[in-house]
Design a protein around this motif. Structure first.
Motif, PDB file in Angstrom:
ATOM      1  N   LYS A  21       5.102 -11.048  96.801  1.00  0.00           N
ATOM      2  CA  LYS A  21       3.900 -11.799  97.178  1.00  0.00           C
ATOM      3  C   LYS A  21       3.038 -12.185  95.978  1.00  0.00           C
ATOM      4  N   GLY A  22       3.695 -12.430  94.828  1.00  0.00           N
ATOM      5  CA  GLY A  22       2.979 -12.928  93.662  1.00  0.00           C
ATOM      6  C   GLY A  22       2.283 -11.873  92.829  1.00  0.00           C
ATOM      7  N   TRP A  23       2.445 -10.604  93.157  1.00  0.00           N
ATOM      8  CA  TRP A  23       1.751  -9.553  92.397  1.00  0.00           C
ATOM      9  C   TRP A  23       2.528  -9.107  91.179  1.00  0.00           C
ATOM     10  N   ALA A  24       3.728  -9.533  91.044  1.00  0.00           N
ATOM     11  CA  ALA A  24       4.547  -9.208  89.877  1.00  0.00           C
ATOM     12  C   ALA A  24       5.178 -10.501  89.403  1.00  0.00           C
ATOM     13  N   PHE A  25       5.818 -10.444  88.262  1.00  0.00           N
ATOM     14  CA  PHE A  25       6.495 -11.642  87.790  1.00  0.00           C
ATOM     15  C   PHE A  25       7.780 -11.245  87.097  1.00  0.00           C
ATOM     16  N   GLU A  26       8.626 -12.233  86.922  1.00  0.00           N
ATOM     17  CA  GLU A  26       9.846 -12.070  86.137  1.00  0.00           C
ATOM     18  C   GLU A  26       9.973 -13.310  85.268  1.00  0.00           C
ATOM     19  N   ILE A  27      10.697 -13.168  84.182  1.00  0.00           N
ATOM     20  CA  ILE A  27      10.964 -14.317  83.321  1.00  0.00           C
ATOM     21  C   ILE A  27      12.205 -14.996  83.884  1.00  0.00           C
ATOM     22  N   ALA A  28      12.046 -16.243  84.265  1.00  0.00           N
ATOM     23  CA  ALA A  28      13.102 -16.973  84.946  1.00  0.00           C
ATOM     24  C   ALA A  28      13.888 -17.853  83.977  1.00  0.00           C
ATOM     25  N   GLU A  29      14.550 -18.854  84.551  1.00  0.00           N
ATOM     26  CA  GLU A  29      15.266 -19.850  83.756  1.00  0.00           C
ATOM     27  C   GLU A  29      14.295 -20.485  82.762  1.00  0.00           C
ATOM     28  N   PRO A  30      14.785 -20.954  81.638  1.00  0.00           N
ATOM     29  CA  PRO A  30      13.882 -21.618  80.690  1.00  0.00           C
ATOM     30  C   PRO A  30      13.150 -22.798  81.333  1.00  0.00           C
ATOM     31  N   ALA A  31      11.837 -22.812  81.221  1.00  0.00           N
ATOM     32  CA  ALA A  31      11.034 -23.898  81.788  1.00  0.00           C
ATOM     33  C   ALA A  31      11.417 -25.230  81.165  1.00  0.00           C
ATOM     34  N   CYS A  32      11.778 -25.214  79.896  1.00  0.00           N
ATOM     35  CA  CYS A  32      12.130 -26.478  79.230  1.00  0.00           C
ATOM     36  C   CYS A  32      13.335 -27.136  79.911  1.00  0.00           C
ATOM     37  N   LYS A  33      14.201 -26.351  80.519  1.00  0.00           N
ATOM     38  CA  LYS A  33      15.358 -26.917  81.233  1.00  0.00           C
ATOM     39  C   LYS A  33      14.876 -27.778  82.399  1.00  0.00           C
ATOM     40  N   ARG A  34      13.969 -27.237  83.214  1.00  0.00           N
ATOM     41  CA  ARG A  34      13.438 -27.989  84.354  1.00  0.00           C
ATOM     42  C   ARG A  34      12.662 -29.222  83.886  1.00  0.00           C
ATOM     43  N   ILE A  35      11.905 -29.073  82.813  1.00  0.00           N
ATOM     44  CA  ILE A  35      11.087 -30.175  82.297  1.00  0.00           C
ATOM     45  C   ILE A  35      11.975 -31.291  81.748  1.00  0.00           C
ATOM     46  N   LEU A  36      12.943 -30.914  80.925  1.00  0.00           N
ATOM     47  CA  LEU A  36      13.811 -31.915  80.302  1.00  0.00           C
ATOM     48  C   LEU A  36      14.654 -32.665  81.329  1.00  0.00           C
ATOM     49  N   GLU A  37      15.092 -31.977  82.377  1.00  0.00           N
ATOM     50  CA  GLU A  37      15.881 -32.641  83.416  1.00  0.00           C
ATOM     51  C   GLU A  37      15.079 -33.754  84.084  1.00  0.00           C
ATOM     52  N   LYS A  38      13.769 -33.569  84.215  1.00  0.00           N
ATOM     53  CA  LYS A  38      12.913 -34.584  84.835  1.00  0.00           C
ATOM     54  C   LYS A  38      12.577 -35.722  83.876  1.00  0.00           C
ATOM     55  N   LEU A  39      12.559 -35.434  82.584  1.00  0.00           N
ATOM     56  CA  LEU A  39      12.151 -36.433  81.594  1.00  0.00           C
ATOM     57  C   LEU A  39      13.230 -37.432  81.219  1.00  0.00           C
ATOM     58  N   ASN A  40      14.488 -37.025  81.336  1.00  0.00           N
ATOM     59  CA  ASN A  40      15.590 -37.863  80.890  1.00  0.00           C
ATOM     60  C   ASN A  40      15.360 -38.316  79.443  1.00  0.00           C
ATOM     61  N   PRO A  41      15.315 -37.375  78.506  1.00  0.00           N
ATOM     62  CA  PRO A  41      14.957 -37.693  77.117  1.00  0.00           C
ATOM     63  C   PRO A  41      15.985 -38.579  76.417  1.00  0.00           C
ATOM     64  N   SER A  42      15.518 -39.236  75.361  1.00  0.00           N
ATOM     65  CA  SER A  42      16.388 -40.123  74.576  1.00  0.00           C
ATOM     66  C   SER A  42      17.017 -39.391  73.394  1.00  0.00           C
ATOM     67  N   PHE A  43      16.950 -38.080  73.400  1.00  0.00           N
ATOM     68  CA  PHE A  43      17.559 -37.266  72.343  1.00  0.00           C
ATOM     69  C   PHE A  43      18.486 -36.250  72.981  1.00  0.00           C
ATOM     70  N   THR A  44      19.382 -35.726  72.182  1.00  0.00           N
ATOM     71  CA  THR A  44      20.261 -34.675  72.676  1.00  0.00           C
ATOM     72  C   THR A  44      19.606 -33.328  72.398  1.00  0.00           C
ATOM     73  N   TYR A  45      19.927 -32.368  73.220  1.00  0.00           N
ATOM     74  CA  TYR A  45      19.319 -31.046  73.055  1.00  0.00           C
ATOM     75  C   TYR A  45      20.257 -29.947  73.538  1.00  0.00           C
TER      76      TYR A  45
END
Length: 97
Positions: A21-45
């Motif tokens: 219920k939000g009282w604890a946390f865990e480190i999940a998948e890299p946030a940059c993965k979710r962000i980059l997938e939405k951005l469709n960048p013009s560079f390779t990574y």
């Protein structure tokens, strides 16, 4: 241009599981993965996971591992996601490379 994104943890990568219920946390998948997938960048990574820790828990051994990873990758540029509490200490450690 090739960019390496390295996950170390910190708030950017925190996920609050519904089971606790939000009282604890865990480190999940890299946030940059979710962000980059939405951005469709013009560079390779490439995304690397060095470790998944709150920055207050990062040790000297972790910083050494991160340094070795930074030196071993082939990408032109490096972006490290890191918690703010000890970012300065990690930056100082990495300044030797």
């Amino acid at each position: 241009m090739q960019i390496a994104f390295i996950q170390t943890g910190g708030t950017i990568d925190k996920d609050y599981p519904k089971i606790t219920k939000g009282w604890a946390f865990e480190i999940a998948e890299p946030a940059c993965k979710r962000i980059l997938e939405k951005l469709n960048p013009s560079f390779t990574y490439q995304i690397y996971e060095a470790f998944k820790k709150d920055s207050q828990e990062i040790t000297l051994e972790d910083r050494e591992k991160l340094s070795e990873l930074c030196e071993s990758i082939e990408e032109d540029k490096i972006v490290i996601t890191h918690g703010t509490d000890t970012m300065k200490e990690t930056a100082k450690y990495l300044s030797k490379i």
